[in-house]
Write an enzyme that holds these catalytic residues in place. Structure first.
Site, PDB file in Angstrom:
ATOM      1  N   ASP A   1      35.181 108.889  55.586  1.00 46.91           N
ATOM      2  CA  ASP A   1      34.562 107.611  55.223  1.00 46.91           C
ATOM      3  C   ASP A   1      35.310 106.393  55.687  1.00 46.91           C
ATOM      4  OD1 ASP A   1      32.593 105.745  54.143  1.00 46.91           O
ATOM      5  OD2 ASP A   1      32.950 106.513  51.901  1.00 46.91           O
TER       6      ASP A   1
ATOM      7  N   ASP B   1      26.823 103.649  57.638  1.00 48.67           N
ATOM      8  CA  ASP B   1      27.832 104.366  56.975  1.00 48.67           C
ATOM      9  C   ASP B   1      27.719 105.341  55.890  1.00 48.67           C
ATOM     10  OD1 ASP B   1      30.224 105.527  56.405  1.00 48.67           O
ATOM     11  OD2 ASP B   1      31.322 103.201  55.821  1.00 48.67           O
TER      12      ASP B   1
ATOM     13  N   LYS C   1      29.492 109.611  51.133  1.00 47.55           N
ATOM     14  CA  LYS C   1      29.319 108.530  49.882  1.00 47.55           C
ATOM     15  C   LYS C   1      28.461 109.081  48.861  1.00 47.55           C
ATOM     16  CE  LYS C   1      30.097 104.345  52.617  1.00 47.55           C
ATOM     17  NZ  LYS C   1      31.712 103.771  51.884  1.00 47.55           N
TER      18      LYS C   1
ATOM     19  N   LYS D   1      33.466  95.424  63.733  1.00 45.74           N
ATOM     20  CA  LYS D   1      33.183  96.723  63.308  1.00 45.74           C
ATOM     21  C   LYS D   1      31.504  96.778  63.237  1.00 45.74           C
ATOM     22  CE  LYS D   1      33.155  99.562  59.255  1.00 45.74           C
ATOM     23  NZ  LYS D   1      33.457 100.121  57.913  1.00 45.74           N
TER      24      LYS D   1
ATOM     25  N   ASP E   1      27.062  98.005  57.175  1.00 42.88           N
ATOM     26  CA  ASP E   1      28.428  98.192  57.727  1.00 42.88           C
ATOM     27  C   ASP E   1      28.542  97.585  59.328  1.00 42.88           C
ATOM     28  OD1 ASP E   1      30.762  99.124  56.989  1.00 42.88           O
ATOM     29  OD2 ASP E   1      30.486 101.043  57.608  1.00 42.88           O
TER      30      ASP E   1
ATOM     31  N   GLU F   1      35.916 105.188  58.374  1.00 40.04           N
ATOM     32  CA  GLU F   1      35.660 105.308  59.774  1.00 40.04           C
ATOM     33  C   GLU F   1      35.968 103.984  60.504  1.00 40.04           C
ATOM     34  OE1 GLU F   1      33.509 104.740  57.558  1.00 40.04           O
ATOM     35  OE2 GLU F   1      32.531 103.080  58.268  1.00 40.04           O
TER      36      GLU F   1
ATOM     37  N   ARG G   1      38.038 101.587  60.769  1.00 41.56           N
ATOM     38  CA  ARG G   1      39.497 101.294  61.116  1.00 41.56           C
ATOM     39  C   ARG G   1      39.568 102.380  62.315  1.00 41.56           C
ATOM     40  NH1 ARG G   1      42.267 103.443  55.964  1.00 41.56           N
ATOM     41  NH2 ARG G   1      40.470 102.530  55.051  1.00 41.56           N
TER      42      ARG G   1
HETATM   43  N1  BES Z   1      31.838 100.685  54.996  1.00 41.84           N
HETATM   44  C1  BES Z   1      32.973 101.089  53.903  1.00 41.84           C
HETATM   45  C2  BES Z   1      33.408  99.870  53.137  1.00 41.84           C
HETATM   46  C3  BES Z   1      32.267  99.104  52.449  1.00 41.84           C
HETATM   47  C4  BES Z   1      32.390  99.321  50.992  1.00 41.84           C
HETATM   48  C5  BES Z   1      31.845  98.232  52.923  1.00 41.84           C
HETATM   49  C6  BES Z   1      31.498  98.688  50.077  1.00 41.84           C
HETATM   50  C7  BES Z   1      31.033  97.369  52.093  1.00 41.84           C
HETATM   51  C8  BES Z   1      30.791  97.494  50.800  1.00 41.84           C
HETATM   52  C9  BES Z   1      34.012 101.816  54.569  1.00 41.84           C
HETATM   53  O1  BES Z   1      34.071 102.379  55.518  1.00 41.84           O
HETATM   54  C10 BES Z   1      34.806 102.643  53.510  1.00 41.84           C
HETATM   55  O2  BES Z   1      33.909 103.714  53.256  1.00 41.84           O
HETATM   56  N2  BES Z   1      36.040 102.560  53.212  1.00 41.84           N
HETATM   57  C11 BES Z   1      36.376 103.551  52.224  1.00 41.84           C
HETATM   58  C12 BES Z   1      37.809 103.734  52.556  1.00 41.84           C
HETATM   59  C13 BES Z   1      38.742 104.953  51.968  1.00 41.84           C
HETATM   60  C14 BES Z   1      37.968 106.138  52.179  1.00 41.84           C
HETATM   61  C15 BES Z   1      40.095 104.727  52.136  1.00 41.84           C
HETATM   62  C16 BES Z   1      36.497 102.972  51.100  1.00 41.84           C
HETATM   63  O3  BES Z   1      36.545 101.652  50.766  1.00 41.84           O
HETATM   64  O4  BES Z   1      36.097 103.737  49.755  1.00 41.84           O
HETATM   65 ZN    ZN Z   2      32.283 101.893  57.035  1.00 46.76          ZN
HETATM   66 ZN    ZN Z   3      33.017 104.564  55.401  1.00 45.01          ZN
END
Ligand code: BES
Ligand code: ZN
Ligand code: ZN
Length: 482
Positions: free
Chosen positions: A331, A254, A261, A249, A272, A333, A335
């Site tokens: 967010d 992000d 966020k 990824k 990210d 993204e 996947r």
């Molecule tokens: N890049 C983030 C996940 C992340 C969080 C990486 C903390 C490193 C440290 C990912 O893209 C994300 O934002 N995921 C969301 C998914 C949710 C919207 C279902 C999350 O984990 O909040």
């Molecule tokens: Zn991310």
């Molecule tokens: Zn994200």
């Protein structure tokens, strides 16, 4: 850069030295056959109860005006992969060694596992990201470390692998407006320059559009940098042996997209692209170690930015695989980028195994903390071989479940599926994995969620200073060597 050398004839009092001692060794110092002068000093030190070789103890001796740093490792039984590396880091960073140029290290044992631990403690433990710090120069004085053991090929390999780890840390630690898509493209090209047996495809915006990788494109819609899907095929075995794909990824930043966020979550999101960076580090290692496997390195790059051209929550997007996806949260993204990257590789290269590395969900560190990455898989044997490599390398993994019923959470009323599962973020690590699962088909697949392990916040942790850790490089390199 720090040089590591090996010399079985290393002697104390030539250079400043560090000697590592366990509690058991201190109890029978004579069996160590130290030079008499050193033996006497350490004996006196122990008798005076100023040093017992407890883990974390550091005591400086000056003999003939040369420094010998005596470092305790604790009880033999309790020395772990991690604790050894932590001890080496602590010793090397102790203020007693400031100004030292060449340092001799006398490890407590000479087996391969110990020596590799010392190497990693030195290289990985002392890494610091200082590109933007003016005052760094006076701290950077250690130039050479000489470990008191005979040189071996695997020690050189170990140094190479640790180099790969730190290379990844550099990529992750720099600003997202420095390490953007074309920067990463140039890195791949640089790694592959002059190397035979590697074929690289770089797909830019036009081709991605034409071929229909719309999920990847949607994520990148508001970025000023172009999207990329990069695929390097490395043939290290005969053409007909199996091919394994490693997919990373690569979200260069992000921000969360329009599902922005909040402050407190956004600051470290340069990390990210740690999965993609790890893929580059693994590629670098595979080339330098001449690993005899067929490997497809895959990197999907996008930036999840905001703006009027950004993809919107509620949009329905048609994936490369043909399924339509309702975007329930911009967010989520990673996947999307991975789904298109994975299905592209499955369709066009038919690997027999796929592993992906992704900072995918914030829920993963909520469940497992920052020292274990989550492993999810549709294949027990494949999963178990990773768990073994995890134990050997100290890139730790813990398996989380995947099961049939998870996919019911991805049902959409607007599209073939939605991008996020259960409400209120419950189970979002396994739900994200289930989303990816929908795109791997029957291929044996391991998904590594490295959201918690890729970046060491705060004061750093274990033997990692603040910032990127290079998680996955040692793990995958070991897996591929096996
Ligand atoms: N890049 C983030 C996940 C992340 C969080 C990486 C903390 C490193 C440290 C990912 O893209 C994300 O934002 N995921 C969301 C998914 C949710 C919207 C279902 C999350 O984990 O909040
Ligand atoms: Zn991310
Ligand atoms: Zn994200």
């Amino acid at each position: 850069m720090l040089k590591i050398q090996f010399d079985p004839k290393s002697r104390f009092l030539k250079n400043p030295s560090v000697i590592f001692l366990t509690k058991n060794q201190v109890a029978s110092l004579r069996s160590l056959k130290l030079e008499p002068l050193i033996h006497d000093q350490i004996t006196r030190l122990v008798k005076s109860k100023r040093f017992s070789a407890a883990n974390g103890e550091i005591f400086p001796l000056f003999i003939n005006q040369i420094l010998i740093l005596v470092v305790g490792l604790g009880e033999d039984k309790k020395i772990s992969k991690t604790s050894l590396r932590v001890s080496v880091k602590q010793a090397l960073e102790s203020s007693y060694l400031s100004g030292v140029d060449v340092l001799n290290i006398f490890p407590h044992a000479k087996d391969d596992e110990t020596i590799c631990g010392v190497i990693e403690g030195v290289q990985i433990g002392t890494y610091k990201w200082q590109k933007y710090i003016h005052a760094k120069k006076d701290k950077e004085n250690l130039s050479t470390v000489i470990i008191a053991c005979a040189p071996k090929k695997i020690y050189d390999d170990c140094c190479q692998i640790a180099d790969g780890v730190n290379y990844v840390r550099d990529l992750v630690n720099d600003n997202s407006n420095v390490v953007h898509s074309t920067y990463i493209e140039n890195e791949i090209k640089r790694l592959l320059r002059g190397k035979a047996g590697i074929h690289v495809d770089i797909l830019g915006e036009k081709v991605l559009k034409k071929k229909g990788l719309n999920l990847l494109l949607a994520v990148n819609s508001a970025s000023k940098y172009p999207p990329r899907l990069m695929i390097a095929r490395y043939q290290g075995a005969s053409k007909n042996s199996e091919w394994i794909a490693i997919v990373g990824k690569g979200i260069t930043f992000d921000a969360g997209g329009l599902s922005l966020k909040p402050t407190g979550s956004i600051e470290t999101m340069r990390c990210d692209m740690a999965g993609a960076a790890a893929v580059l580090g693994i590629l670098k290692n595979v080339i330098s170690l001449k690993i005899k496997k067929n490997i497809i390195f895959v990197i999907g790059i996008a930036e999840n930015a905001i703006g009027s051209s950004a993809y919107k929550p509620g949009d329905v997007v048609k994936s490369y695989a043909g399924k339509t996806v309702e975007i329930t949260n911009t967010d989520a993204e990673g996947r999307l980028v991975l789904a298109d990257a994975i299905s592209y590789v499955v369709k066009n290269f038919k690997p027999s195994k796929i592993v992906d590395l992704a900072t995918l969900t914030g829920a993963c560190p909520v469940a497992l903390g920052n020292d274990y990455a989550g492993l999810m898989s549709n294949d027990d044997d494949f999963a178990n071989s990773f768990l073994k490599s995890a134990e050997k390398t100290d890139d730790r993994l813990w398996r989380l479940p995947l099961y049939e019923e998870l996919k019911t959470h991805l049902k959409s009323q607007y599209a073939d599926m939605k991008s996020t599962g259960m409400p209120r973020g419950i189970g979002s690590t396994i739900s994200a994995a289930e989303f990816l699962h929908q795109f791997v088909g029957d291929t044996a697949w391991v998904h590594l969620d490295i959201a918690g392990t890729a970046f060491a916040d705060g004061q750093g942790r274990l033997y990692f200073n603040y910032g990127a850790t290079g998680f996955g490089v040692r793990l995958l390199t070991h897996f591929l060597q096996g």
